[in-house]
Design an enzyme around this catalytic site. Structure first.
Site, short mmCIF file in Angstrom:
data_model
loop_
_atom_site.label_atom_id
_atom_site.label_comp_id
_atom_site.label_asym_id
_atom_site.label_seq_id
_atom_site.Cartn_x
_atom_site.Cartn_y
_atom_site.Cartn_z
N GLU A 71 42.51 -19.64 -3.47
CA GLU A 71 41.23 -18.94 -3.30
C GLU A 71 41.50 -17.47 -3.52
O GLU A 71 42.14 -16.82 -2.71
CB GLU A 71 40.66 -19.17 -1.90
CG GLU A 71 39.37 -18.38 -1.64
CD GLU A 71 38.98 -18.36 -0.18
OE1 GLU A 71 38.33 -17.37 0.24
OE2 GLU A 71 39.32 -19.30 0.56
N ARG B 76 37.84 -9.05 -3.51
CA ARG B 76 37.95 -7.83 -2.70
C ARG B 76 38.57 -6.67 -3.47
O ARG B 76 38.68 -5.57 -2.92
CB ARG B 76 38.79 -8.10 -1.44
CG ARG B 76 38.22 -9.17 -0.52
CD ARG B 76 39.11 -9.36 0.68
NE ARG B 76 38.82 -10.60 1.37
CZ ARG B 76 39.56 -11.10 2.35
NH1 ARG B 76 40.65 -10.44 2.75
NH2 ARG B 76 39.24 -12.25 2.93
N LYS C 220 33.11 -23.75 5.51
CA LYS C 220 34.13 -22.86 6.05
C LYS C 220 33.75 -22.49 7.49
O LYS C 220 32.57 -22.38 7.81
CB LYS C 220 34.22 -21.61 5.18
CG LYS C 220 35.21 -20.55 5.62
CD LYS C 220 35.27 -19.44 4.58
CE LYS C 220 36.20 -18.31 5.00
NZ LYS C 220 36.44 -17.35 3.92
#
Length: 207
Positions: free
Chosen positions: A41, A45, A129
């Site tokens: 993943e 960012r 999640k």
């Protein structure tokens, strides 16, 4: 197209990776795969994240590359266009849920409360999640949920480490965990891919 459950079945740990240079992307993906973890993943960012996803998708086809930190419909579309094979959001709104679904990719909508998990279930998705896991109650909290929302399946992320991952993985409603400890940023900066492979191997054998 695989489902979110299919993606999570690839490994007990989803490596949550932040890359600061595109040149790190392919080596880290190959190092993870060499350790028995065939997915990553890659969080959105840093400015190079989308290019890093493109590189892994093009050069490391044996690794399922996903895009994390999806917080807007635009980010979901950008990740799809970059070649992401699954999406992960830290939280979820009806708009974001619809945008991720519209990509046609498997995705993990972020939840932290029973109400949020129920909203995701009502929308037709049972795999989600749980974030931030440790700050939101951790193993103790998740262990109480099967009695009220037995259909929900979680990938806890946030504060997960090699030390506490087994406790999460022992829960019936946890499919896998997400963690950044497999790919520390200083290790990536040093290009210590052998270390990443060792950490991936340890993670792959957690259960």
């Amino acid at each position: 197209m695989p489902s979110a459950s299919d993606v999570l079945a690839l490994s007990p740990v989803v490596p949550v990776v932040v890359v600061d240079a595109v040149e790190q992307a392919v080596p880290v993906a190959r190092a993870l795969a060499a350790g028995g973890v065939p997915l990553v993943e890659l969080t959105l960012r840093t400015p190079v994240a989308l290019d890093a996803i493109r590189a892994i998708a093009a050069e490391v086809p044996e690794v399922a590359v996903g895009a994390g930190t999806i917080t807007s419909p635009g980010a979901a579309k950008q990740a799809l266009d970059a070649g992401a094979q699954f999406l992960v959001s830290p939280g979820c709104t009806p708009t974001l849920l619809a945008a991720m679904a519209d990509t046609g990719l498997p995705f993990l909508p972020g939840t932290a409360t029973v109400s949020e998990a129920i909203a995701v279930l009502e929308a037709g998705y049972r795999t989600m999640k749980f974030f931030p896991a440790e700050a939101s109650g951790g193993v103790g909290y998740l262990s109480t949920l099967p009695t009220v929302i037995p259909d929900a399946v979680f990938c806890p992320t946030g504060g997960i480490s090699a030390a506490n991952a087994p406790a999460y993985l022992s829960l019936a409603n946890v499919a896998c965990v997400g963690g950044s400890w497999l790919t520390p940023r200083d290790v990536l900066a040093a290009g210590d891919w052998a270390r990443v492979t060792v950490l991936a191997h340890e993670a792959a054998t957690l259960r």
